[in-house]
Design an enzyme around this catalytic site. Structure first.
Site, short mmCIF file in Angstrom:
data_model
loop_
_atom_site.label_atom_id
_atom_site.label_comp_id
_atom_site.label_asym_id
_atom_site.label_seq_id
_atom_site.Cartn_x
_atom_site.Cartn_y
_atom_site.Cartn_z
N CYS A 1 -16.49 1.20 0.07
CA CYS A 1 -15.30 0.40 0.39
C CYS A 1 -14.96 0.47 1.87
O CYS A 1 -14.27 -0.41 2.39
CB CYS A 1 -14.13 0.86 -0.45
SG CYS A 1 -13.79 2.62 -0.31
N ARG B 1 0.87 -1.18 0.00
CA ARG B 1 0.00 0.00 0.00
C ARG B 1 0.90 1.22 0.00
O ARG B 1 1.67 1.42 0.95
CB ARG B 1 -0.93 -0.01 1.22
CG ARG B 1 -1.68 1.31 1.40
CD ARG B 1 -2.82 1.22 2.38
NE ARG B 1 -3.94 0.46 1.83
CZ ARG B 1 -5.18 0.50 2.31
NH1 ARG B 1 -5.47 1.24 3.38
NH2 ARG B 1 -6.14 -0.21 1.76
N HIS C 1 -7.11 0.64 -6.66
CA HIS C 1 -7.30 -0.28 -5.53
C HIS C 1 -7.93 -1.56 -6.08
O HIS C 1 -9.10 -1.85 -5.87
CB HIS C 1 -8.23 0.41 -4.52
CG HIS C 1 -8.24 -0.20 -3.15
ND1 HIS C 1 -7.46 -1.28 -2.79
CD2 HIS C 1 -8.96 0.13 -2.03
CE1 HIS C 1 -7.70 -1.59 -1.52
NE2 HIS C 1 -8.59 -0.75 -1.04
N ASP D 1 -17.53 6.69 -2.02
CA ASP D 1 -16.30 6.61 -1.22
C ASP D 1 -16.06 8.01 -0.65
O ASP D 1 -16.70 8.99 -1.08
CB ASP D 1 -15.14 6.15 -2.12
CG ASP D 1 -13.83 5.92 -1.37
OD1 ASP D 1 -13.85 5.86 -0.12
OD2 ASP D 1 -12.77 5.82 -2.03
N ARG E 1 -13.64 -9.04 1.02
CA ARG E 1 -12.22 -8.75 0.76
C ARG E 1 -11.39 -10.00 1.08
O ARG E 1 -10.51 -10.38 0.33
CB ARG E 1 -11.74 -7.56 1.62
CG ARG E 1 -12.35 -6.21 1.28
CD ARG E 1 -11.89 -5.69 -0.07
NE ARG E 1 -10.44 -5.65 -0.18
CZ ARG E 1 -9.64 -4.67 0.28
NH1 ARG E 1 -10.17 -3.62 0.85
NH2 ARG E 1 -8.33 -4.73 0.13
N GLN F 1 -9.96 -4.17 -3.91
CA GLN F 1 -11.26 -3.64 -3.50
C GLN F 1 -12.30 -3.87 -4.60
O GLN F 1 -13.38 -4.39 -4.35
CB GLN F 1 -11.13 -2.14 -3.21
CG GLN F 1 -12.42 -1.50 -2.75
CD GLN F 1 -12.86 -2.01 -1.38
OE1 GLN F 1 -12.08 -2.00 -0.45
NE2 GLN F 1 -14.09 -2.46 -1.26
N1 CP Z 1 -11.38 -0.57 2.01
C1 CP Z 1 -10.11 -0.59 2.47
O1 CP Z 1 -9.14 -0.78 1.73
O2 CP Z 1 -10.01 -0.38 3.81
P1 CP Z 1 -8.67 -0.16 4.63
O3 CP Z 1 -8.12 1.18 4.21
O4 CP Z 1 -9.07 -0.20 6.06
O5 CP Z 1 -7.70 -1.25 4.27
N1 NVA Z 2 -10.25 6.43 -1.65
C1 NVA Z 2 -9.88 5.99 -0.34
C2 NVA Z 2 -10.08 4.52 -0.22
C3 NVA Z 2 -9.75 3.93 1.14
C4 NVA Z 2 -9.93 2.44 1.18
C5 NVA Z 2 -8.44 6.39 -0.04
O1 NVA Z 2 -7.60 6.23 -0.94
O2 NVA Z 2 -8.17 6.88 1.05
#
Ligand code: CP
Ligand code: NVA
Length: 303
Positions: A261, A102, A129, A222, A289, A132
Site C-alpha cells: 500500500c 483518517r 483501510h 505492509d 487509488r 486501499q
Molecule cells: N497507502 C496510503 O494510504 O498512503 P498514505 O498514508 O500516504 O495516504
Molecule cells: N498499516 C499502515 C498503512 C498505511 C497506509 C498504517 O496504518 O500505518
C-alpha cells in the site's frame, strides 16, 4: 445517504459497479479527458494522521471531476477538546458534500458518521483501510483480467490493510491467505466477524510464508509497525523479521505480482530488489487509488 466506514459497507455487486465507473474514468483520464461528473461539489478531508496517497488522490479526484476539496489537519481541532466530534460532523456537513476521515481510532470515524448528514468515507483507521483494498483488487483485476478464484497472500502483520483485503477478497470470491506469527494473525473477534459476514469465503491463516505464496496471484505486505504503533516498533521488527518479502520468497511465486500500500520501510518488510523488481506493481497501485476513488465518489454523489 451511504457511509463507507468498512469494506463490507459495499456489496460485491456495488464494488463491481464502482470498478466499472473507475475504469471508464481511468480510460478517459489516460486519453487526456476529464469527466466533470461532480461540478460544484466539495469534499472535506479530516485527517488525524499523515498521508500522501489518500489525501492527494482524493483531492486530485475531486479536481478532475470538476469539484473541489478542503483539507483539515490538526489545526481544525477535530477529535480534540476544542469541540465535540458530533458538533464537528454536523457543522462540516453544512459545507461539504462528503467527508473523508483518517482517524487514530476507528470509533472516531463512527462517531463522525453518526452525526454527519453527508456521506463519510474512511480514509484509514487503526481497524481498516477500505479505499486501499478497493484500489488493490482493482489493480489485480487489471493484471489478471478477473479476480474470482485467485489467491492473495498477505505476508506480515495482520493489520488494518490485511483486514480490509480479507473482506474485499471474501466478497469478490477470492482466496485470502495471511502468513504471520500467531500473535500477528487476526484476533478472535475479527475471525468471528469474518465467519458470520462471509461464511463461504476461503480465508486462511498460517505461520508458513512459503506455503502462503505458492500459487498466489498477488503477494502483499505492509509495514510491521503502523502509524500509532511507534512504541512497539523494536519488538515488532524482531517478531516479524522472518516474514520479510524478499527475492528468496518471491522465487516460490514467479507469476505473482508484488503489492504494497506504501509507504514502505525498505529493508524491513520488503527488500529493494522486490519492491523495485519486475513483479512489483506498487506505483500502479498508488495511481489506482485516484481512479477507484473517482469511481467511488461518482457512485456516491453523482446520482
Ligand atoms: N497507502 C496510503 O494510504 O498512503 P498514505 O498514508 O500516504 O495516504
Ligand atoms: N498499516 C499502515 C498503512 C498505511 C497506509 C498504517 O496504518 O500505518
Amino acid at each position: 445517504m451511504r457511509h463507507i466506514l468498512v469494506p463490507e459497507d459495499l456489496s460485491a455487486h456495488e464494488i463491481e459497479a464502482i470498478f466499472a465507473i473507475s475504469k471508464d474514468l481511468e480510460t478517459k483520464y489516460t486519453a487526456g479527458t476529464r469527466d466533470a461528473l461532480l461540478p460544484g461539489r466539495m469534499l472535506a478531508l479530516v485527517f488525524e494522521k499523515p498521508s500522501l496517497r489518500t489525501r492527494v488522490s482524493f483531492e486530485a479526484a475531486m479536481a478532475h471531476l470538476g469539484g473541489s476539496s478542503v483539507f483539515l489537519g490538526e489545526d481544525a481541532g477535530f477529535a480534540s477538546s476544542r469541540e465535540s466530534i458530533a458538533d464537528f460532523g454536523r457543522v462540516l456537513s453544512e459545507y461539504a458534500d462528503a467527508i473523508v476521515c483518517r482517524s487514530k481510532a476507528h470509533d472516531t470515524i463512527e462517531r463522525l458518521a453518526a452525526a454527519a448528514s453527508v456521506p463519510v468515507i474512511n480514509g484509514l483507521s487503526d481497524y481498516c483501510h477500505p479505499c486501499q483494498a478497493l484500489a488493490d483488487i482493482y489493480t489485480l483485476k487489471q493484471h489478471v483480467g478477473r479476480v474470482a478464484g485467485l489467491t492473495l497472500a498477505f505476508v506480515g502483520d495482520g493489520n488494518n490493510v490485511a483486514r480490509s483485503l480479507a473482506v474485499v477478497c471474501g466478497l469478490l470470491g477470492m482466496r485470502f491467505v495471511l502468513a504471520a506469527p500467531k500473535a500477528y494473525q487476526f484476533d478472535d473477534a475479527f475471525r468471528k466477524h469474518l465467519k458470520s459476514l462471509l461464511p463461504n469465503a476461503e480465508i486462511v491463516e498460517t505461520t508458513d510464508a512459503v506455503a502462503a505464496v505458492k500459487g498466489a496471484a498477488a503477494v502483499y505486505t505492509d509495514v510491521w509497525a503502523s502509524m500509532g504503533q511507534e512504541k512497539e516498533r523494536a519488538k515488532r521488527l524482531e517478531d516479524l523479521k522472518a516474514y520479510q518479502v524478499n527475492e528468496a520468497l518471491m522465487k516460490h511465486c514467479p507469476d505473482a505480482i508484488f503489492m504494497h500500500c506504501l509507504p514502505a520501510r525498505r529493508g524491513e518488510e520488503v527488500t529493494d530488489g522486490v519492491i523495485d523488481g519486475p513483479q512489483s506493481v506498487v506505483v500502479e497501485e498508488a495511481a489506482n487509488r485516484m481512479h477507484v476513488q473517482k469511481g467511488l465518489l461518482a457512485w456516491l454523489l453523482a446520482k
